[in-house]
Motif scaffolding. Structure first.
Motif, mmCIF file in Angstrom:
data_model
loop_
_atom_site.group_PDB
_atom_site.id
_atom_site.type_symbol
_atom_site.label_atom_id
_atom_site.label_comp_id
_atom_site.label_asym_id
_atom_site.label_seq_id
_atom_site.Cartn_x
_atom_site.Cartn_y
_atom_site.Cartn_z
ATOM 1 N N PHE A 83 0.624 -5.660 5.300
ATOM 2 C CA PHE A 83 0.365 -5.384 6.715
ATOM 3 C C PHE A 83 0.350 -6.702 7.498
ATOM 4 O O PHE A 83 0.942 -6.830 8.574
ATOM 5 C CB PHE A 83 -0.982 -4.655 6.823
ATOM 6 C CG PHE A 83 -1.384 -4.250 8.225
ATOM 7 C CD1 PHE A 83 -0.452 -4.014 9.224
ATOM 8 C CD2 PHE A 83 -2.736 -4.069 8.526
ATOM 9 C CE1 PHE A 83 -0.850 -3.619 10.512
ATOM 10 C CE2 PHE A 83 -3.139 -3.675 9.795
ATOM 11 C CZ PHE A 83 -2.193 -3.460 10.791
ATOM 12 N N THR A 105 3.058 2.342 2.767
ATOM 13 C CA THR A 105 2.681 2.743 4.123
ATOM 14 C C THR A 105 3.866 2.655 5.068
ATOM 15 O O THR A 105 4.619 1.680 5.023
ATOM 16 C CB THR A 105 1.565 1.788 4.623
ATOM 17 O OG1 THR A 105 0.443 1.920 3.766
ATOM 18 C CG2 THR A 105 1.171 2.078 6.055
ATOM 19 N N LEU A 163 0.025 3.257 11.380
ATOM 20 C CA LEU A 163 0.359 3.142 9.970
ATOM 21 C C LEU A 163 0.108 4.516 9.363
ATOM 22 O O LEU A 163 -0.937 5.124 9.603
ATOM 23 C CB LEU A 163 -0.522 2.101 9.272
ATOM 24 C CG LEU A 163 -0.528 0.681 9.837
ATOM 25 C CD1 LEU A 163 -1.369 -0.227 8.943
ATOM 26 C CD2 LEU A 163 0.888 0.127 9.972
ATOM 27 N N VAL A 164 1.081 5.001 8.599
ATOM 28 C CA VAL A 164 0.961 6.332 8.014
ATOM 29 C C VAL A 164 1.184 6.232 6.507
ATOM 30 O O VAL A 164 2.216 5.741 6.058
ATOM 31 C CB VAL A 164 1.996 7.301 8.629
ATOM 32 C CG1 VAL A 164 1.913 8.667 7.969
ATOM 33 C CG2 VAL A 164 1.795 7.420 10.138
ATOM 34 N N SER A 165 0.196 6.676 5.743
ATOM 35 C CA SER A 165 0.288 6.607 4.284
ATOM 36 C C SER A 165 0.078 7.997 3.701
ATOM 37 O O SER A 165 -1.003 8.322 3.227
ATOM 38 C CB SER A 165 -0.753 5.629 3.732
ATOM 39 O OG SER A 165 -0.649 4.377 4.384
ATOM 40 N N GLY A 166 1.098 8.796 3.782
ATOM 41 C CA GLY A 166 1.028 10.134 3.190
ATOM 42 C C GLY A 166 0.723 11.201 4.221
ATOM 43 O O GLY A 166 0.505 10.911 5.397
ATOM 44 N N THR A 217 0.799 -1.221 0.000
ATOM 45 C CA THR A 217 0.000 0.000 0.000
ATOM 46 C C THR A 217 0.840 1.283 0.000
ATOM 47 O O THR A 217 0.292 2.357 -0.213
ATOM 48 C CB THR A 217 -0.905 0.024 1.247
ATOM 49 O OG1 THR A 217 -0.135 -0.355 2.391
ATOM 50 C CG2 THR A 217 -2.066 -0.940 1.084
#
Lengths: 251, 486
Positions: free
Chosen positions: A196, A163, A215-218, A161
């Motif tokens: 994940f 992430t 979890l950090v996506s952007g 993803t």
């Protein structure tokens, strides 16, 4: 207003869970009553436990490190994050350059971490380095109003993803990656997992999570106004990831 | 058991009130004839449907993920009481205080107690539909405590004195021009701008101050993990992180059905949730909270509370078929794909949860007395069931609830309000119909009479003629015409 709203559960019903219904087991606290009610009607046998491995089996377990980094990068860039590759030796200089380019006047970072230990004020001509000291209560105003960027290490990442896995700690508190307008994250390419699910399994997360894991996506975003995407809603407006490549493997 | 306080002062939404059958029809009629609302929803739903479809290019992967997600939800429900106890034990071990609430009144009383103990003046809220369900903002307002929404969409609807019209995108019914005007009118010192980035930055500035100062942060929960004692939150904006990190106290509230056994069970559910909901491969943040600040930690709340709310869920649980309602992970895909929701929008329903999921979950929360018409606000086209990521057979449950509403009172005392839509006349008519149609002799006699007496057909035929021409028997029966052709 049509009629005063009644509390839904006060409606009369057979065997009402009001403590006066049939069966002494329904007496007691709300907790006991809810559990007794569920126990009275649950299936006699639990269903077989779900099997997850099959679904996740085909997911790129044997891809090369370079392939994994590329997938991670494409993913997180599509979420508006910036990705830079660096060597183990060269990342502090890259961070200093990025801070200067972005006009970061003050950079807050975790003291006493391996990465924090590599930061040297003399290498940051344009940026005041601020190791986190004390509790958030002591520096709340500064954190909210004067710090331009936070720097943390990432525990790992997810290729599928794009992430980052961020586990705040005593040295790198939760707000360090949340409140400042720019979040710089340092990621070791070797800690990127395919999914994940793989990250949870490989790191035995079930055996113990920190008080907060992320979890950090952007960067922070919203599409709440007419489905128009806007960045910098409440969290960082920019997410900058520095990936340390394992020598010779990434390129 | 306190009823939600009536709306009093500025800027807060009406409580969810009983919407009578007549009022519901009027609201639907109004909505259908509102071209702005129709345009907003049509555009938004087309957008969300396309985004979801783009996330599932591989049908076999989708099928596999749905099967897995359904299995995890059903497995969790099959062990629900045990998992709740395990969750409670592990959260308690982690330092989280767990409370149980039977209904809205109990939940609000618990949270008000916590707020009073801390002498709290302001509570900043991350998005939580359960807090909408219990009218939390009203309960706090009545006690003189500010409860401010911080999700951009929720902030907008609160500013407008409205309710969310969609469980994921609360302000979906509003155009950016309407929001621009709202900000200019309600936010001090703000001039009109319909630039979306500028509007978001205004919200950011206002709410940052609130995050910094609030005494308590409130959040919902997307998944609660029993084995680790972890509360998981899905969000894009970072307001959920703010609410659960910055104030000294964090209160989380969730329905009792949200628990799963293992941490790894969260991986597929999270993936199918964001892809089904907004067509995102993943949300910006996934926040896993397993406890308050430890002694050596430098930030995070000093106290974390979890309120486990029943509010009718154990009623749904008690019936094997209705239990499937509780598989829901609140993605909203059913409403995005619903032809009725798309045309009437979220407010017409008059319930916290609109759309198909709202129609099957609200009867348990509010009782069928108040909601017996809801399951009929559907064409039974089946789209909701087809897109549901955990395969809840929504159309089947709608038919079941229609039956519960229409059958003779007390036929199923376990269902609150069962028989609320019962009419002796309608029941008699259907029984007569069944007798006529089940016997060829009766049917022949009836059809002969009907064609002879067709002039007596009433021109107003209840709901049928509201939008259609009356049903009139043909002058000659089909059987007569067939006989003549031989």
């Amino acid at each position: 207003m049509k009629q005063p709203p009644r509390s839904p559960r006060s409606l009369p019903q057979g065997g009402a869970p009001n403590g006066f219904g049939p069966g002494a087991r329904e007496a007691g606290t709300t907790r006991d009553r809810i559990l007794a009610r569920l126990r009275a009607s649950r299936p006699s046998q639990p269903l077989p436990a779900p099997v997850l491995d099959e679904h996740y089996a085909p997911r790129a377990r044997n891809e090369t490190l370079a392939g994994r980094v590329a997938r991670f990068r494409a993913g997180i860039e599509s979420f508006h994050a910036e990705v830079h590759l660096a060597s183990e030796a060269g990342w502090p200089a890259l961070l200093a350059r990025l801070c200067a380019e972005k006009g970061v006047g003050s950079l807050l970072y975790g003291a006493g971490t391996p990465a924090g230990g590599r930061l040297d004020q003399s290498a940051f001509p344009a940026t005041a380095l601020r190791p986190w000291a004390g509790c958030v209560e002591d520096l709340k105003a500064e954190l909210f109003h004067r710090i331009d960027a936070g720097f943390t290490q990432a525990l790992g990442a997810i290729a599928e993803t794009g992430t980052l896995i961020v586990w705040p700690s005593e040295a790198e508190p939760r707000t360090l990656s949340l409140v400042p307008p720019i979040h710089f994250a340092l990621l070791d390419a070797r800690s990127i997992h395919p999914t994940f699910f793989d990250a949870i399994r490989a790191g035995n997360w079930a055996d113990g999570l920190p008080t907060n894991a992320l979890l950090v996506s952007g960067p922070s975003k919203t599409a709440d106004i007419q489905q128009t995407l806007a960045y910098g809603a409440h969290g960082p407006k920019e997410l900058v990831v520095i990936v340390i490549e394992a020598e010779g493997e990434v390129r | 058991m306190s009823a939600p306080a009536p709306a009093t002062s500025k800027g807060d939404a009406r409580p969810i009130a009983f919407v009578s059958a007549q009022a519901l029809r009027e609201r639907m009629h109004e909505a259908v004839n509102d071209p702005h609302l129709r345009t907003s929803f049509r555009g938004a739903m087309d957008f969300l449907m396309a985004k979801r479809a783009a996330q599932f290019p591989d049908e076999s992967e989708l099928a596999s993920l749905r099967t897995l997600s359904e299995a995890i939800r059903q497995y969790s429900l099959s062990k629900l009481p045990d998992l709740l106890e395990q969750l409670e034990a592990n959260l308690t071990r982690n330092g989280v205080q767990v409370h149980w609430a039977a209904d809205a009144g109990e939940a609000n009383a618990i949270m008000l107690g916590i707020a009073r103990r801390h002498a709290a003046k302001s509570i900043v809220k991350g998005k939580s539909m359960v807090s909408e369900e219990i009218e939390f903002n009203h309960a706090m307002q009545a006690a003189g405590i500010e409860a401010l929404e911080s999700d951009m969409g929720e902030y907008i609807v609160q500013l407008a004195g409205e309710k969310p019209s969609h469980i994921i995108m609360p302000a979906i019914h509003k155009t950016k021009e309407q929001i621009a005007r709202l900000f200019a009118d309600k936010v001090p010192g703000v001039d009109y701008t319909d630039n979306v980035d500028a509007l978001i930055q205004i919200g950011r500035q206002v709410l940052r101050e609130k995050f910094e100062q609030a005494d308590i942060g409130l959040s919902g929960v997307n998944f609660a993990v029993a084995e680790t004692g972890t509360l998981c939150l899905v969000e894009n904006e970072g307001n959920g992180r703010m609410c659960t990190t910055v104030p000294r106290v964090h209160m989380a509230i969730t329905g009792i059905e949200k628990v799963v056994e293992k941490l790894e069970h969260v991986a597929p559910l999270f993936s199918i949730l964001t892809r089904s909901a907004t067509g995102q491969a993943i949300s910006t943040y996934f926040n896993m909270i397993s406890g308050p600040r430890k002694p050596d930690e430098k930030d995070g709340p000093e106290e974390v509370h979890l309120i486990l709310l029943d509010n009718g869920r154990s009623q749904a649980y008690a019936d094997e078929q209705l239990r499937k309602t509780l598989q829901c992970i609140r993605c909203g895909a059913c409403m995005n794909h619903c032809p009725v929701y798309t045309r009437i929008g979220g407010h017409a329903y008059g319930t916290t949860y609109p759309g198909p999921i709202g129609k099957i979950v609200s009867p348990h929360m509010m009782g069928l007395e108040q909601t017996h018409l809801l399951p009929t606000v559907s064409t039974l086209c089946g789209a909701c069931g087809e897109v549901c990521p955990v395969r809840i057979p929504i159309p089947e449950l709608l038919v079941r609830l229609r039956g519960e509403a229409q059958s003779a009172p007390h036929a199923n005392p376990a269902m609150a309000g069962q028989g609320a839509g019962y009419s002796a006349l309608a029941s008699f008519a259907w029984r007569a119909w069944a007798r006529i149609y089940a016997s060829p002799g009766n049917y022949r006699l009836f059809s002969w009479l009907a064609s002879r007496l067709r002039a007596l057909t009433p021109s107003r035929q209840s709901g049928w003629t509201a939008a259609r021409t009356p049903l009139t028997p043909a002058p000659r029966r089909l059987r007569d015409m067939v006989r003549d052709r031989r």
